[in-house]
Design a protein around this motif. Structure first.
Motif, short mmCIF file in Angstrom:
data_model
loop_
_atom_site.label_atom_id
_atom_site.label_comp_id
_atom_site.label_asym_id
_atom_site.label_seq_id
_atom_site.Cartn_x
_atom_site.Cartn_y
_atom_site.Cartn_z
N UNK A 43 0.80 -1.22 0.00
CA UNK A 43 0.00 0.00 0.00
C UNK A 43 0.84 1.27 0.00
N UNK A 44 2.15 1.16 -0.09
CA UNK A 44 3.01 2.34 -0.06
C UNK A 44 2.71 3.24 -1.24
N UNK A 45 2.58 4.54 -0.95
CA UNK A 45 2.26 5.52 -2.00
C UNK A 45 3.40 6.50 -2.23
N UNK A 49 7.47 4.00 -5.25
CA UNK A 49 6.52 2.90 -5.45
C UNK A 49 5.46 3.27 -6.49
N UNK A 50 5.03 4.52 -6.48
CA UNK A 50 4.05 4.97 -7.48
C UNK A 50 4.63 4.84 -8.88
N UNK A 87 10.91 4.76 2.45
CA UNK A 87 10.43 6.05 1.93
C UNK A 87 8.96 6.31 2.20
N UNK A 88 8.23 5.28 2.57
CA UNK A 88 6.79 5.41 2.69
C UNK A 88 6.35 6.15 3.94
N UNK A 89 5.48 7.12 3.76
CA UNK A 89 4.83 7.81 4.87
C UNK A 89 3.35 7.47 4.79
N UNK A 90 2.84 6.93 5.87
CA UNK A 90 1.47 6.49 5.94
C UNK A 90 0.69 7.44 6.85
N UNK A 91 -0.08 8.38 6.26
CA UNK A 91 -0.89 9.26 7.12
C UNK A 91 -1.80 8.42 8.02
N UNK A 92 -2.01 8.88 9.22
CA UNK A 92 -2.79 8.08 10.18
C UNK A 92 -4.19 7.76 9.69
N UNK A 93 -4.90 8.69 9.04
CA UNK A 93 -6.22 8.31 8.49
C UNK A 93 -6.10 7.21 7.42
N UNK A 94 -5.02 7.23 6.64
CA UNK A 94 -4.80 6.19 5.63
C UNK A 94 -4.61 4.83 6.29
N UNK A 95 -3.86 4.78 7.39
CA UNK A 95 -3.68 3.52 8.12
C UNK A 95 -5.03 2.96 8.58
N UNK A 96 -5.88 3.83 9.10
CA UNK A 96 -7.19 3.37 9.56
C UNK A 96 -8.03 2.88 8.38
#
Length: 101
Positions: A43-45, A49-50, A87-96
Motif C-alpha cells: 500500500x506504499x504511496x 513505489x508509485x 520512503x513510505x509515509x502512511x498518514x494516520x487516516x490512511x492507516x485506519x
C-alpha cells in the motif's frame, strides 16, 4: 436537547508486533487493529513505489517482509521494511482506512 457528536477514531498508539510481521494500531475508540507488513508494503504511496507501479515494475507480493523501524511524524508514520524500503509515509487516516479493507 442533547447533541451527540460523532467523532471518527484516530490513531492513539502503535507498535510492531513481536514477530515484526504486523503493525498494531490502537485507536481513540479503544480498538486494536492489525495491519500486516506485506499489506503495508503493498500500500506504499511514495514516489518510488508509485513510479514502479506506473512502469509495471512493482511486485505483486512481498512474502516474508518485516517491519524494521517506525518513525512518528505526527500526522503519519514512516515505516521501514526488511527489503530496505524506508520512503513510505502512511498518514494516520490512511492507516485506519487500510485496516477497514
Amino acid at each position: 436537547m442533547t447533541v451527540t457528536a460523532l467523532v471518527a477514531p484516530t490513531v492513539a498508539g502503535y507498535e510492531a508486533s513481536a514477530d515484526l510481521a504486523a503493525l498494531v494500531v490502537r485507536t481513540t475508540h479503544d480498538d486494536q487493529l492489525e495491519l500486516g507488513a506485506e499489506q503495508l508494503r503493498l500500500a506504499c504511496k511514495c514516489a518510488h513505489c508509485t513510479r514502479a507501479r506506473f512502469d509495471g515494475r512493482f511486485p505483486a507480493r512481498f512474502p516474508g517482509i518485516a517491519i524494521t523501524d517506525i518513525g512518528d511524524l505526527g500526522y503519519g508514520l514512516n515505516i521501514s521494511f526488511s527489503d530496505g524500503h524506508n520512503r513510505g509515509i502512511y498518514p494516520k487516516p490512511y492507516l485506519l482506512s487500510l485496516a477497514e479493507r
